[in-house]
Design an enzyme around this catalytic site. Structure first.
Site, short mmCIF file in Angstrom:
data_model
loop_
_atom_site.label_atom_id
_atom_site.label_comp_id
_atom_site.label_asym_id
_atom_site.label_seq_id
_atom_site.Cartn_x
_atom_site.Cartn_y
_atom_site.Cartn_z
CD GLU A 120 4.68 7.99 0.01
OE1 GLU A 120 5.74 7.46 -0.34
OE2 GLU A 120 3.95 8.62 -0.77
CE LYS B 28 12.24 0.49 -14.23
NZ LYS B 28 11.21 -0.45 -13.71
CD GLU C 175 5.06 14.79 -10.63
OE1 GLU C 175 4.70 14.86 -9.44
OE2 GLU C 175 4.70 15.58 -11.51
CB CYS D 120 1.96 10.19 -4.48
SG CYS D 120 0.98 10.74 -5.88
P1 NAD Z 1 9.68 2.84 -6.39
O1 NAD Z 1 10.51 4.07 -6.21
O2 NAD Z 1 10.06 1.62 -5.66
O3 NAD Z 1 9.67 2.44 -7.95
C1 NAD Z 1 9.24 3.31 -8.96
C2 NAD Z 1 9.94 2.95 -10.25
O4 NAD Z 1 11.34 3.21 -10.13
C3 NAD Z 1 9.83 1.49 -10.65
O5 NAD Z 1 9.73 1.41 -12.05
C4 NAD Z 1 11.14 0.90 -10.15
O6 NAD Z 1 11.54 -0.26 -10.85
C5 NAD Z 1 12.09 2.05 -10.41
N1 NAD Z 1 13.27 2.11 -9.55
C6 NAD Z 1 13.36 1.76 -8.24
N2 NAD Z 1 14.60 1.98 -7.79
C7 NAD Z 1 15.31 2.51 -8.82
C8 NAD Z 1 16.66 2.93 -8.99
N3 NAD Z 1 17.55 2.86 -7.98
N4 NAD Z 1 17.06 3.40 -10.20
C9 NAD Z 1 16.18 3.47 -11.24
N5 NAD Z 1 14.89 3.07 -11.14
C10 NAD Z 1 14.46 2.60 -9.94
O7 NAD Z 1 8.18 3.29 -6.10
P2 NAD Z 1 6.86 2.40 -6.17
O8 NAD Z 1 6.80 1.53 -4.97
O9 NAD Z 1 6.71 1.77 -7.52
O10 NAD Z 1 5.74 3.55 -6.09
C11 NAD Z 1 5.32 4.11 -4.90
C12 NAD Z 1 5.97 5.48 -4.70
O11 NAD Z 1 5.66 6.32 -5.82
C13 NAD Z 1 5.40 6.20 -3.49
O12 NAD Z 1 6.45 6.82 -2.79
C14 NAD Z 1 4.49 7.26 -4.12
O13 NAD Z 1 4.26 8.38 -3.33
C15 NAD Z 1 5.22 7.59 -5.37
N6 NAD Z 1 4.31 8.20 -6.35
C16 NAD Z 1 4.43 9.54 -6.61
C17 NAD Z 1 3.56 10.15 -7.51
C18 NAD Z 1 3.68 11.61 -7.85
O14 NAD Z 1 3.15 12.02 -8.88
N7 NAD Z 1 4.33 12.43 -7.04
C19 NAD Z 1 2.59 9.38 -8.15
C20 NAD Z 1 2.49 8.02 -7.86
C21 NAD Z 1 3.38 7.44 -6.96
#
Ligand code: NAD
Length: 477
Positions: free
Chosen positions: A382, A174, A249, A282
């Site tokens: 962040e 997803k 992550e 990130c």
């Molecule tokens: P997000 O958490 O809003 O969404 C990430 C994914 O999770 C999306 O597919 C979203 O639809 C899904 N999602 C959101 N809420 C959910 C829930 N309650 N249950 C199940 N799925 C859910 O994050 P984003 O805005 O897409 O990405 C940015 C974030 O990702 C930043 O915090 C960044 O630091 C982090 N990130 C971390 C890494 C790493 O490797 N540590 C890499 C890239 C991004």
């Protein structure tokens, strides 16, 4: 208008029983350009059922066959690099050169590193000479749900999919609803690779719909998630009742410790790295900790470098930074810049207004704050935009204390020409990764964090091990 209303399930493109739709907006123009269907419970259940059916046969395949299929995936992915770059640039606003040079190429690179790790990866290992009839078998967990973000969309997808498939898991992907184009193209690449039906499935959807359904689904054995700490917590809670393994992550608030003996390019390098991908990384070094003796000079350099960074639309070639991803992020980042000013940080470059010459698009000025104290909001949250906070320090101990005084622990950075000091500081920083003097980590090294940055390692052999259970066997013949 582009319409994405099909999901890839059991080796076929099937129409969505959609529960809603998400409008895709060009971040450079604010113009809508498409819609993606958000999957319903029925779509998610069909994908999980296909992955469950495919698991027994796939988990028993010879690893050499899985290697051959992932190699095929890598080659086809490479052949479609330009299409992938265009998809990524369009969906999340990365400038096309960054999308071509870094974003699209990340997929084949991760796959090559996993394939290299597989060359001497033993799924059955001896326990030791003291127990000659014991074996440790590493076995695939089962059906893995893979939930990914939009910021490095295909990098995150391939880090998960290739590792899971090589381990012998079957998957339901997803991707972020904000980045469905690259993931759809990736599913086409899987389809062309000859990977058997049901081994890889794609359902588009949002977090509250498909994401939560996957996290609670009784037939999903593991969720591998990359995204915000907030969603990581929600997924962990949702997954608790079914006791599935959750691999996380999450976000970061990296510190870049610049000592007075750092090389001449250290400050400039740190500023540029903070603004790559418009600060939407990130592992961005978003807190620059500078030793007092070079503090004022470093602040001046940082301001000058930030002001020299060009800003431009996603589709135009060049080394500029692009817009941030969405109106929501645009408002949030500008709000945090205003908070920084209100809390007394010194604005050295940038600010909350759109850059000169732009009257639309989610463009944010590269912004530098100096005289930040580590308890200010801009140092704690962040921001996920082009905002750098500079904090002075007097001693090595103080620098380490400030760096570690954060809920996060993803990547920290150290700049010093004293090797002994670098080694000492690296060991005391509480993070999953430390990068020093601008040297990037080697191919196949593990990517991941501690504390609120998660609990997972991706890349190389560590990434494959995430998808394996350990079985202890005695009496091996
Ligand atoms: P997000 O958490 O809003 O969404 C990430 C994914 O999770 C999306 O597919 C979203 O639809 C899904 N999602 C959101 N809420 C959910 C829930 N309650 N249950 C199940 N799925 C859910 O994050 P984003 O805005 O897409 O990405 C940015 C974030 O990702 C930043 O915090 C960044 O630091 C982090 N990130 C971390 C890494 C790493 O490797 N540590 C890499 C890239 C991004």
């Amino acid at each position: 208008m582009l319409e994405l209303r099909q999901f890839y399930i059991d080796g076929h493109w099937v129409p969505a029983h959609q529960a809603g739709e998400h409008v895709l907006v060009d971040a450079s123009t604010e113009e809508p350009f498409g819609v993606v269907a958000l999957g319903s419970d029925a779509d998610t259940d069909a994908a999980v059922a296909a992955a469950k059916r495919a698991f027994p046969a796939w988990s028993m395949t010879d690893p050499a066959r899985r290697i051959a299929l992932v190699e095929r995936l890598r080659i086809i992915h490479l052949e479609r690099t330009e299409e992938m770059a265009q998809a990524i640039s369009r969906e999340m606003g990365a400038p096309i050169d960054l999308a071509r040079q870094a974003q699209a190429g990340a997929g084949p690179r991760h796959m090559a590193n996993y394939l290299a790790a597989m060359q001497d990866f033993d799924f059955i290992r001896p326990l030791g000479p003291h127990a000659p009839s014991d074996r440790i078998a590493l076995e695939p967990i089962g059906v893995a749900a893979l939930i990914t973000p939009w910021n490095w969309p295909i990098s995150q997808v391939t880090l998960k999919v290739a590792a899971a498939l090589l381990a012998g898991c079957t998957v339901v992907l997803k991707p972020s609803e904000m980045a469905p184009l690259s993931a759809t193209l990736f599913a086409e690449i899987v389809d062309a690779s000859g990977i058997p039906p049901g081994v890889f499935n794609l359902v588009h959807g949002d977090g509250m719909g498909v994401g939560q359904r996957l996290a609670t689904h009784p037939d999903v054995d593991m969720v591998s998630f990359t995204g915000s700490t907030r969603a990581g917590i929600a997924i962990s809670k949702a997954a608790a009742d079914s006791l599935k393994r959750v691999s996380l992550e999450l976000g970061g608030k990296g510190a870049n410790l610049v000592f007075a003996d750092a090389d001449d390019m250290a400050v400039e390098r740190g500023v540029r790295q903070c603004f790559v991908n418009s600060g939407q990384n990130c592992n961005a070094p978003s807190r620059m900790l500078v030793e007092r003796a070079i503090y004022e000079r470093s602040v001046e350099t940082a301001g000058r470098v930030a002001q020299s960074i060009a800003i431009g639309p996603s589709g135009v070639a060049g080394p500029h930074i692009g817009p941030v991803v969405s109106t929501r992020q645009f408002d949030r980042i500008r709000g945090l810049i205003e908070t920084g000013i209100a809390e007394g940080a010194r604005l050295v470059a940038g600010g909350p207004d759109r850059p000169a010459g732009f009257n639309r698009g989610y463009f944010v000025q590269p912004t530098v704050f100096a005289d930040v104290s580590n308890d200010m909001t801009v140092a704690r949250e962040e921001i996920f935009g082009p905002v750098l906070s500079i904090i002075p320090f007097d001693t090595e101990d103080e620098a380490i204390a400030i760096a570690n005084d954060t809920p996060y622990g993803l990547t920290n950075y150290v700049q010093s020409q004293d090797g002994e000091r670098r080694n000492r500081v690296a060991r005391r920083l509480r993070s999953g990764m430390v990068e020093m003097n601008g040297q990037t980590r080697g191919a196949g090294s593990p990517f991941g964090g501690v504390k609120a940055s998660g609990r997972a390692r991706e890349g190389g052999r560590w990434g494959i091990e995430e998808y394996l259970e350990v079985k202890s066997i005695s009496g091996w013949g």
